[in-house]
Structures are given as C-alpha cells and as structure tokens.
Design an enzyme around this catalytic site. Structure first.
Site, short mmCIF file in Angstrom:
data_model
loop_
_atom_site.label_atom_id
_atom_site.label_comp_id
_atom_site.label_asym_id
_atom_site.label_seq_id
_atom_site.Cartn_x
_atom_site.Cartn_y
_atom_site.Cartn_z
N GLU A 268 56.94 40.36 40.40
CA GLU A 268 57.15 38.91 40.17
C GLU A 268 57.63 38.16 41.41
O GLU A 268 57.24 37.02 41.63
CB GLU A 268 58.14 38.70 39.02
CG GLU A 268 57.56 38.94 37.63
CD GLU A 268 57.63 40.39 37.18
OE1 GLU A 268 57.88 41.28 38.02
OE2 GLU A 268 57.44 40.64 35.99
N GLU B 97 57.24 45.65 31.64
CA GLU B 97 58.34 45.24 30.75
C GLU B 97 58.03 45.64 29.30
O GLU B 97 58.91 46.07 28.57
CB GLU B 97 58.57 43.73 30.88
CG GLU B 97 59.19 43.39 32.24
CD GLU B 97 59.31 41.90 32.49
OE1 GLU B 97 58.26 41.22 32.47
OE2 GLU B 97 60.43 41.41 32.68
N ALA C 99 52.07 39.34 32.55
CA ALA C 99 51.91 38.10 31.80
C ALA C 99 50.74 37.37 32.43
O ALA C 99 50.44 37.57 33.61
CB ALA C 99 53.18 37.27 31.90
N GLY D 30 54.95 41.84 33.23
CA GLY D 30 55.13 41.90 31.78
C GLY D 30 54.55 43.17 31.16
O GLY D 30 54.98 43.59 30.08
N1 COA Z 1 47.28 37.23 34.83
C1 COA Z 1 46.08 36.63 34.70
N2 COA Z 1 44.92 37.22 35.08
C2 COA Z 1 45.01 38.45 35.60
C3 COA Z 1 46.23 39.14 35.77
C4 COA Z 1 47.41 38.46 35.34
N3 COA Z 1 48.62 39.03 35.43
N4 COA Z 1 45.99 40.33 36.33
C5 COA Z 1 44.65 40.41 36.51
N5 COA Z 1 44.06 39.28 36.07
C6 COA Z 1 42.62 38.95 36.07
C7 COA Z 1 42.14 38.54 37.44
O1 COA Z 1 42.43 37.19 37.68
C8 COA Z 1 40.66 38.82 37.31
O2 COA Z 1 40.07 37.78 36.56
P1 COA Z 1 38.67 37.11 37.06
O3 COA Z 1 37.69 38.26 37.03
O4 COA Z 1 38.37 36.08 36.04
O5 COA Z 1 38.91 36.59 38.43
C9 COA Z 1 40.62 40.07 36.43
O6 COA Z 1 41.86 40.10 35.75
C10 COA Z 1 40.47 41.35 37.20
O7 COA Z 1 41.49 41.41 38.16
P2 COA Z 1 41.24 41.63 39.74
O8 COA Z 1 42.41 41.05 40.47
O9 COA Z 1 39.88 41.13 40.11
O10 COA Z 1 41.24 43.22 39.82
P3 COA Z 1 41.62 44.13 41.08
O11 COA Z 1 41.25 45.50 40.70
O12 COA Z 1 41.07 43.55 42.32
O13 COA Z 1 43.24 44.03 41.20
C11 COA Z 1 45.51 44.02 40.35
C12 COA Z 1 44.07 44.56 40.19
C13 COA Z 1 46.29 44.48 39.13
C14 COA Z 1 46.12 44.58 41.63
C15 COA Z 1 45.46 42.48 40.40
O14 COA Z 1 44.71 41.99 39.32
C16 COA Z 1 46.82 41.80 40.35
O15 COA Z 1 47.54 41.81 41.31
N6 COA Z 1 47.18 41.22 39.18
C17 COA Z 1 48.42 40.50 39.01
C18 COA Z 1 49.56 41.44 38.86
C19 COA Z 1 50.88 40.69 38.73
O16 COA Z 1 51.33 40.05 39.64
N7 COA Z 1 51.48 40.80 37.54
C20 COA Z 1 52.74 40.20 37.27
C21 COA Z 1 52.57 38.89 36.61
S1 COA Z 1 54.12 38.16 36.22
#
Ligand code: COA
Length: 261
Positions: free
Chosen positions: A136, A116, A67, A113
């Site tokens: 989460e 999910e 999400a 999400g």
């Molecule tokens: N919500 C909002 N933005 C998200 C996102 C999320 N769940 N997951 C990734 N993004 C965005 C990042 O903020 C980034 O945006 P920006 O370029 O404007 O800063 C872009 O997507 C790329 O992500 P980034 O984190 O730079 O890539 P990465 O390869 O370094 O890491 C992940 C990849 C998936 C490990 C990391 O993005 C992450 O941990 N995301 C969240 C996962 C999460 O906790 N999901 C559950 C949410 S309830």
C-alpha cells in the site's frame, strides 16, 4: 452450487469452498465482491452441516491482488476511513470471529487487501508460486483492512515493518519461515491439502472448535483476558451435547458423531 457474480460457492456437504472469481482483474476486491463474499460467508455460517470453509481465488495467478484500486483512487479522508471501517467490520472481522475454521488457500498473488483477507482467516496454506505482501505505501496509503495489526501479530513487529515499509512481496518459502503461512505445497495439491485439513476439522466437535476460536481471539483483544475467556468457555463445554458425545464415544471405543450442540 450457489451462484454470485464474482464469487463461486460450492459445498461437499461438510466443507464450503468460496472462490473469488474475477480472474481478469486478479480477483481484486471491489465493492460488489466484498458484499458477495459476506453473503457467501453468511451462507456457510448458517448451514449447520458446514464444519469448515476454504477461501481461495480463481485461476492460477492470484489469490487476490488487493482492494480494487480503481474504486478508491478519488476518495477523500472520510470515504477512505469509511472504506476501511466497512471492510474490517463486514468481512475481515467477520472471518476472524467466524464460528467455523476458515482456511485460506493462497494460490498466487496475495497483495494488499488480498493478504489482509488471508490473514483474517484462521489457517493459511500457500502454493509454491504464491507472493505475499502489503504494497500500500507504494500507492501512498497504508493497509486499511487490518493489515498493520494482523501482520505484526503473525510475523512480529520487525518483519511487519520491513514488509509494509518496503512494499516488497515475499515468497511462499519466506512466508513459511516467518510463520505467515502454515504450509507450502505445489499448486496442483493446494486445494486437496486444504480439503484434507477441512475434513480432519469436520470430525471434531463444532462447538468446542467455535469456543477455541473465541478463546484464542480473546487473547488478542485489548479489553479481554484470554485466560479468563478460556476458563469460561472450558466450563461452558461441559454443558454441551458434543462434550457428552465425545467423552461417551471415547469410553465406548467408538467414533464420536458430533451434532454441534
Ligand atoms: N485493483 C484493481 N485492478 C487490479 C488490481 C487491483 N489491486 N490488481 C490487478 N488489477 C488488474 C490490472 O489493472 C489488470 O487489469 P487490465 O487488464 O484491465 O489492465 C489486470 O488486473 C491484470 O493485472 P496486470 O497488472 O496486468 O498483471 P501483471 O501480471 O502484469 O501484474 C501484479 C500483477 C499483481 C504485480 C499487478 O497487477 C499489481 O501490482 N497489482 C496491484 C497490487 C497492489 O498494489 N495491491 C494493493 C492494493 S491496496
């Protein structure tokens, strides 16, 4: 092809492919995307020629990375519950109870999400680079789109508790071992594999498939008796044109042409 802002919708006649298309945000599900996803699913549901749906993410890095965290960072309890309720009712439960099989083609990160969403689908195929998890609790919340329930149903309570409490994503191979995904394939073969499966599904009776989904789901609903639902729906099949066509085709040694009625 129908165009949305954050969703691509394509059809080859019998299979609709719905691609979540925010690759710059790793396809994170914001409000707009969820709304469009529901609209795209409704399109597929109402198209009598569509026999199966493939759900996937844009790019080669992510299916859906969760999400959209930026949208709920300031929520209170009321808005949090509302977000979960809406997401469950309008998207996750809609997919689980969809009248055609939904195949999640998991092409990278499926987190929060995103996992999910994949778990609400009926069948999951992952690419070798996929990483799946419910992180989460690392943000101070719990899964809210059905994750605590569906993960435990798919992999058992112990593995679900480990994945949710540790917040550590698992590899595609481990997901296959746990039964979280049905198959793991090379990334370049992912869509083709999903399409072949959708093609196989397309040759069968849409009505019988719809009833099979209903009967299987009934077994997971607290107020329903899955065996009784099966008996009822088994009987209902005998009133359908698909049943007459399926049995006649077998006896006449020809391929059935199902109308979905
Ligand atoms: N919500 C909002 N933005 C998200 C996102 C999320 N769940 N997951 C990734 N993004 C965005 C990042 O903020 C980034 O945006 P920006 O370029 O404007 O800063 C872009 O997507 C790329 O992500 P980034 O984190 O730079 O890539 P990465 O390869 O370094 O890491 C992940 C990849 C998936 C490990 C990391 O993005 C992450 O941990 N995301 C969240 C996962 C999460 O906790 N999901 C559950 C949410 S309830």
């Amino acid at each position: 092809m129908k165009t949305f802002l954050n969703i691509l919708y394509t059809s080859n006649g019998s299979t609709a492919t719905i691609t979540i298309n925010r690759p710059e945000k790793l396809n994170a599900l914001n409000r707009e995307t969820l709304k469009e996803l529901q609209s795209a699913l409704t399109l597929a549901q109402n198209d009598g020629d569509i026999r199966a749906v493939i759900l996937t993410g844009s790019g080669d890095k992510a299916f859906v990375a969760g999400a959209d965290i930026s949208e709920f960072a300031n929520f209170d309890a009321h808005h949090g519950s509302e977000l979960a309720q809406k997401g469950q009712d309008e998207v996750m439960n809609f997919i689980e109870n969809f009248n055609k099989p939904v195949i999640a083609a998991i092409n990278g990160y499926a987190l929060g999400g995103g996992l999910e969403l994949a778990m609400a689908a009926h069948i999951r195929i992952a690419s070798e680079n996929a990483k799946m998890g419910l992180p989460e609790v690392s943000l101070g919340v719990i899964p809210g789109y059905g994750g605590t329930q569906r993960l435990a149903q798919l992999v058992g309570k112990g593995h679900a508790l480990e994945m949710i409490c540790s917040a550590v994503p698992i590899s595609a191979d481990k997901a296959l071992r746990l039964g979280l995904v049905n198959e793991v394939v090379a990334q370049e073969n992912l869509l083709e594999t999903a399409e072949k499966l959708a093609q196989k599904i397309s040759g069968n009776s849409p009505v019988a498939i719809k009833y099979a989904i209903q009967a299987i789901n009934a077994g997971f609903e607290i107020d329903k008796n899955g065996f009784q639902e099966e008996i009822r729906l088994f009987g209902a099949c005998f009133e359908t044109a698909d049943f007459k066509e399926g049995t006649s085709a077998f006896l006449e040694k020809r391929k059935a042409q199902f109308q979905g009625k």
